[in-house]
Design an enzyme around this catalytic site. Structure first.
Site, PDB file in Angstrom:
ATOM      1  N   LYS A 256       0.864  -1.175   0.000  1.00  0.00           N
ATOM      2  CA  LYS A 256       0.000   0.000   0.000  1.00  0.00           C
ATOM      3  C   LYS A 256       0.901   1.225   0.000  1.00  0.00           C
ATOM      4  O   LYS A 256       1.719   1.428   0.909  1.00  0.00           O
ATOM      5  CB  LYS A 256      -0.869  -0.017   1.268  1.00  0.00           C
ATOM      6  CG  LYS A 256      -1.776   1.171   1.451  1.00  0.00           C
ATOM      7  CD  LYS A 256      -2.711   1.409   0.318  1.00  0.00           C
ATOM      8  CE  LYS A 256      -3.718   0.322   0.139  1.00  0.00           C
ATOM      9  NZ  LYS A 256      -4.670   0.547  -0.972  1.00  0.00           N
TER      10      LYS A 256
ATOM     11  N   HIS B 221      -9.891  -7.122  -4.504  1.00  0.00           N
ATOM     12  CA  HIS B 221      -9.570  -6.076  -3.524  1.00  0.00           C
ATOM     13  C   HIS B 221     -10.033  -6.513  -2.135  1.00  0.00           C
ATOM     14  O   HIS B 221     -10.844  -7.422  -2.002  1.00  0.00           O
ATOM     15  CB  HIS B 221     -10.298  -4.810  -3.996  1.00  0.00           C
ATOM     16  CG  HIS B 221     -10.717  -3.891  -2.913  1.00  0.00           C
ATOM     17  ND1 HIS B 221     -11.917  -4.000  -2.250  1.00  0.00           N
ATOM     18  CD2 HIS B 221     -10.087  -2.835  -2.371  1.00  0.00           C
ATOM     19  CE1 HIS B 221     -12.000  -3.027  -1.348  1.00  0.00           C
ATOM     20  NE2 HIS B 221     -10.900  -2.310  -1.408  1.00  0.00           N
TER      21      HIS B 221
HETATM   22  O1  GKR Z   1      -7.150  -0.550   4.210  1.00  0.00           O
HETATM   23  O2  GKR Z   1      -6.406   1.448   3.989  1.00  0.00           O
HETATM   24  C1  GKR Z   1      -6.804   0.387   3.527  1.00  0.00           C
HETATM   25  C2  GKR Z   1      -6.872   0.230   2.042  1.00  0.00           C
HETATM   26  O3  GKR Z   1      -6.424   1.405   1.430  1.00  0.00           O
HETATM   27  C3  GKR Z   1      -8.274  -0.074   1.605  1.00  0.00           C
HETATM   28  O4  GKR Z   1      -9.189   0.826   2.169  1.00  0.00           O
HETATM   29  C4  GKR Z   1      -8.460  -0.067   0.119  1.00  0.00           C
HETATM   30  O5  GKR Z   1      -9.817  -0.185  -0.142  1.00  0.00           O
HETATM   31  O6  GKR Z   1      -7.236  -2.145   0.059  1.00  0.00           O
HETATM   32  C5  GKR Z   1      -7.894  -1.228  -0.615  1.00  0.00           C
HETATM   33  C6  GKR Z   1      -7.370  -0.945  -2.004  1.00  0.00           C
HETATM   34  O7  GKR Z   1      -6.820  -1.817  -2.583  1.00  0.00           O
HETATM   35  O8  GKR Z   1      -7.577   0.145  -2.522  1.00  0.00           O
HETATM   36 MG    MG Z   2      -6.591  -0.652  -4.373  1.00  0.00          MG
END
Ligand code: GKR
Ligand code: MG
Length: 437
Positions: A196, A332
């Site tokens: 991420k 996702h």
């Molecule tokens: O858990 O902060 C998180 C992710 O950014 C999530 O909210 C996203 O929806 O995992 C996700 C993504 O792939 O964009």
């Molecule tokens: Mg994503």
């Protein structure tokens, strides 16, 4: 078989202070557990997004569920679709500026999905067959998942007496993310890695991806997802910088906002002979988006999610659509516990066309926060092996459920607000700005 009762449970599960372009995760993530009880004594379960809005949408569906036949899912879908077009949201597309689970545009598909899964779980129990067998059988015997790494602050989630052990420590640079990756791979056997991004300066994120490649080599595909934090120019620069590291089955996920932005970044990279594929779960969230994404060549890999794409059967339809349109497919995720883990595993196993290991936040939650009987779902070599047990293959642990509901009741918040968490714990002036870089 008739559904005689619907029970909804709002739960809170400890979550580590992990970061994304949305901000910072709160000490507890919110989820909703759904139970449908049938006249012949079965209980079908599902898990979905938490907080007041998803809960209210499920509550509003009660008259269309109780007293109905769980086999009649087409009718239930028609109800939600009609409601969405009445609310004028069905054609809406953008998830860019909202945290997942709070988008009114997919509320109807999210609500339907939870009810569909719980109905299929009921049917599976009545027929004594696993859920994936009800929707055409399994295309694979194990659902593959990837190591989903996050930059994070110190802390393991929860608070006060209820704080969790901080297994990974603070991870705000390349070295600590490599350490985190080793821990994920050692414990779960994952064979693909997702980072991420959109959290630290692009130079640090580039360095992190390079360090992961240096450590694990080209046999472990890498992907980075900044959730639209980069401009088109920055996306192109990063695509150039990471052209080798994101090849070999890797991808760049939602680097910048909207399909038009991704299409432009992709064109500019192709002009430099860089073929890194783009994936999306933000710019591409509806079937109409998939067609547009193909026409613009903005997205090569669609990231489904049975929770907000409308359940397991629509996930299969998406698998077919992606195959027809020459798109790859992966999945996702958002924070979840064992019921969703099994929903995702059945969805992945029963989707013939699935090209990459799916995302899962599951390693970020702990045994203490599990809601299924017998403890957490087990991984084998980065996969969840498909179960032969009926329905989803898991049942609720009611003592645990009661504990997690009690915790929810005590929380001062009722929706995911990563910006507020950032302001409280990291920077009092923080706002989500797109693009940030
Ligand atoms: O858990 O902060 C998180 C992710 O950014 C999530 O909210 C996203 O929806 O995992 C996700 C993504 O792939 O964009
Ligand atoms: Mg994503």
């Amino acid at each position: 078989m008739i559904i005689k009762e619907m029970r909804l449970h709002q739960i809170a599960v400890a979550d580590a202070p992990i970061r994304s372009s949305y901000g910072l995760h709160a000490p507890y993530a919110l989820r909703t557990i759904v139970e449908l009880i049938s006249t012949d004594g079965f209980t079908g379960i599902a898990e979905t997004y938490g907080g007041d809005r998803p809960f209210a949408a499920l509550e509003a569906a009660r008259p269309y569920v109780v007293g109905k036949d769980p086999f009649q899912l087409a009718r239930l879908w028609q109800h939600f679709e009609a409601q969405a077009s009445q609310d004028n949201v069905a054609g809406g597309t953008t998830q860019t500026y909202m945290v997942p689970g709070e988008n009114p545009l997919d509320q109807h598909t999210r609500t339907y999905a939870a009810l569909e899964v719980a109905s299929l779980d009921l049917i599976g129990q009545a027929l004594n067959r696993p859920l994936c067998d009800l929707v055409g059988g399994r295309a694979r015997d194990a659902a593959p998942f990837s190591a989903y790494l996050f930059y994070k602050h110190a802390g393991g989630g929860g608070r006060g007496d209820d704080a969790r052990e901080d297994k990974y420590g603070e991870c705000l640079d390349a070295k600590s993310i490599v350490r985190q990756a080793h821990m994920f791979i050692d414990e779960y056997g994952f064979r693909e890695i997702k980072l991420k991004g959109g959290v630290l300066d692009p130079e640090v994120e580039i360095e992190t991806i390079r360090a992961l490649r240096a450590e694990f080599g080209p046999k472990v595909p890498l992907r980075i997802d900044p959730n639209c934090a980069w401009s088109v120019d920055t996306s192109v620069d990063i695509g150039v910088a990471l052209k080798d590291e994101l090849s070999d089955g890797g991808y760049l996920e939602d680097p910048c906002a909207e399909l038009a932005g991704m299409a432009e970044a992709r064109r500019r990279l192709l002009a430099k002979d860089i073929h890194t594929e783009f994936a999306s779960n933000v710019a591409c969230t509806t079937f109409a988006d998939v067609v547009q994404a193909r026409d613009l060549e903005a997205v090569q890999i669609v990231l489904s999610d049975p929770h907000y794409w409308g359940g397991i059967r629509r996930q299969q339809r998406l698998s077919n659509t992606c195959e027809t349109l020459g798109r790859g497919l992966s999945m996702h995720s958002n924070n979840h516990v064992g019921v969703s883990m099994m929903i995702m595993a059945h969805a992945a196993a029963s989707s013939p066309h699935l090209t990459h290991a799916c995302d899962t936040h599951y390693p970020w939650q702990t045994e203490q926060d599990e809601v299924i009987e017998g403890g957490r779902v087990k991984f084998t070599n980065g996969t969840v092996p498909m179960t032969d047990k009926p329905g989803l293959g898991v049942r609720l642990d009611y003592d645990q459920l009661a504990r997690l509901c009690e915790r929810y009741a005590k929380l001062p918040y009722r929706r995911r607000d990563d910006e507020a968490e950032m302001r409280e714990h990291v920077d009092p002036n923080w706002r989500r700005v797109l693009p940030r870089w």
